[in-house]
Write an enzyme that holds these catalytic residues in place. Structure first.
Site, PDB file in Angstrom:
ATOM      1  N   TYR A  34       0.828  -1.203   0.000  1.00  0.00           N
ATOM      2  CA  TYR A  34       0.000   0.000   0.000  1.00  0.00           C
ATOM      3  C   TYR A  34       0.864   1.256   0.000  1.00  0.00           C
ATOM      4  O   TYR A  34       0.640   2.190  -0.780  1.00  0.00           O
ATOM      5  CB  TYR A  34      -0.913  -0.013   1.224  1.00  0.00           C
ATOM      6  CG  TYR A  34      -1.825   1.190   1.339  1.00  0.00           C
ATOM      7  CD1 TYR A  34      -2.921   1.348   0.494  1.00  0.00           C
ATOM      8  CD2 TYR A  34      -1.598   2.167   2.311  1.00  0.00           C
ATOM      9  CE1 TYR A  34      -3.766   2.443   0.611  1.00  0.00           C
ATOM     10  CE2 TYR A  34      -2.429   3.263   2.437  1.00  0.00           C
ATOM     11  CZ  TYR A  34      -3.514   3.400   1.591  1.00  0.00           C
ATOM     12  OH  TYR A  34      -4.338   4.491   1.707  1.00  0.00           O
ATOM     13  N   LYS A  60       1.207   4.528  -2.718  1.00  0.00           N
ATOM     14  CA  LYS A  60       0.938   5.910  -2.322  1.00  0.00           C
ATOM     15  C   LYS A  60       2.156   6.801  -2.550  1.00  0.00           C
ATOM     16  O   LYS A  60       2.022   7.999  -2.830  1.00  0.00           O
ATOM     17  CB  LYS A  60       0.469   5.953  -0.860  1.00  0.00           C
ATOM     18  CG  LYS A  60      -0.896   5.299  -0.660  1.00  0.00           C
ATOM     19  CD  LYS A  60      -1.940   5.916  -1.575  1.00  0.00           C
ATOM     20  CE  LYS A  60      -3.289   5.278  -1.504  1.00  0.00           C
ATOM     21  NZ  LYS A  60      -4.296   5.925  -2.359  1.00  0.00           N
TER      22      LYS A  60
END
Length: 344
Positions: A209, A213
């Protein structure tokens, strides 16, 4: 003390959190300007932070709003809520386009539908994302976090850029907001964005994740260097929403952490932001800022991000690899039919 106030303002939903920053860095949804005549596109705009942004744009007069999402049921519920709160005419401004953005061919087709339905785009919010979840590959054989959170949005943005450039050339300010996160700091330090094999390593839920980002920040700054430099009316920024009470933080977190996830979904619930607080930095980036290439934390605080987020060469590597992977995986449907694979 100032650092503590900044942390509270940027991440938590406790009373008055956004008032902890300097007055010049404050923004609330009531400050959103009149958007009469403007057109917006939001991925994942029917729930969570995306719905908060959609609601705000509609309540401030947006002329037309395209929402890309997977679930018709969720969209129907959102439109029903808009009808009840803002009326039938406002709800009619919404066009829902079913699009699983892990399907890059579908992303391109959806962009074409949007392009055939409007002659201007003033706002693009790249918001939809896979959250903190376990490692998966898409049908293209690409890490799902990077394929969805980053590459799908590059494809969408690239195909919508001709309309956004036209809108900007007519004297309008066009704003692109890419949803990032302070979780970019979980990206492994050996990340180089040099090959698909590297991209397809299992980094664990937080690493997968966080890297996607980081990509949102690097992509925003890449576009600022290469696009805004020649089209100064197009502003591109990345945003951090804070710790928000969304499906990601209350349900999806249990996929990688069946028991530990309760600390986030239940234990942290009292201090999470609601979706309207969580969309503040996104709305600021999409409607108000006059700057480009920034990483904006709530409510309207520019931050540098970590060292990797500031690494221009890493951003160049990311986008070179992105072009190579997308071109290879979609060759028959795109490059073979003349797609030039330009991303700015």
């Amino acid at each position: 003390m100032d650092a503590i106030k900044q942390t509270v303002a940027q991440n938590l939903g406790i009373g008055g959190a956004h008032e902890q920053v300097a007055e010049s860095q404050r923004f609330n949804l009531d400050d959103t300007p009149n958007l009469k005549g403007k057109v917006a596109v939001i991925t994942g705009g029917s729930e969570g932070i995306g719905y908060g942004a959609s609601h705000t744009l509609l309540s401030h007069g947006i002329e037309k709003l395209f929402i890309l999402s997977v679930s018709k049921e969720v969209v129907d519920g959102s439109i029903k809520a808009i009808k009840e709160e803002m009326g039938e005419e406002t709800a009619k401004k919404v066009t829902w386009l079913e699009c699983d953005i892990s399907d890059w061919k579908k992303v391109k087709q959806t962009a074409d539908k949007i392009a055939s339905s409007t002659d201007r785009i003033d706002i693009l919010i790249n918001n939809a994302a896979r959250g903190i979840m376990t490692y998966q590959l898409t049908d293209y054989g690409v890490d799902r976090h990077m394929a969805v959170n980053h590459m799908a949005h590059v494809i969408l943005t690239s195909h919508l850029l001709p309309i956004m450039k036209k809108t900007a050339s007519n004297g309008n300010i066009v704003r692109i907001s890419n949803q990032a996160s302070n979780a970019h700091q979980a990206t492994p330090s050996d990340t180089k964005f040099e090959s698909l094999d590297e991209l397809n390593r299992d980094l664990g839920p937080n690493g997968q994740y966080g890297r996607s980002k980081l990509a949102a920040i690097l992509y925003s700054r890449y576009l600022n260097r290469h696009l805004t430099s020649s089209h100064p009316n197009i502003l591109i920024n990345a945003t951090h929403p804070g710790f928000v009470d969304t499906k990601m933080s209350s349900q999806d977190i249990h996929e990688p952490y069946p028991l530990g996830g309760y600390a986030m979904s239940v234990g942290m619930a009292p201090i999470k932001k609601d979706i309207m607080q969580g969309c503040v930095s996104t709305v600021f980036a999409a409607t108000t800022t006059t700057k480009s290439g920034e990483y904006i934390c709530p409510p309207a605080v520019p931050e540098s991000g970590n060292a990797m987020a500031q690494d221009e060469q890493l951003g160049e590597n990311l986008m070179k690899l992105t072009r190579e992977i997308v071109k290879e995986k979609t060759y028959e449907d795109s490059a073979a039919q003349g797609c030039p694979f330009k991303d700015y």
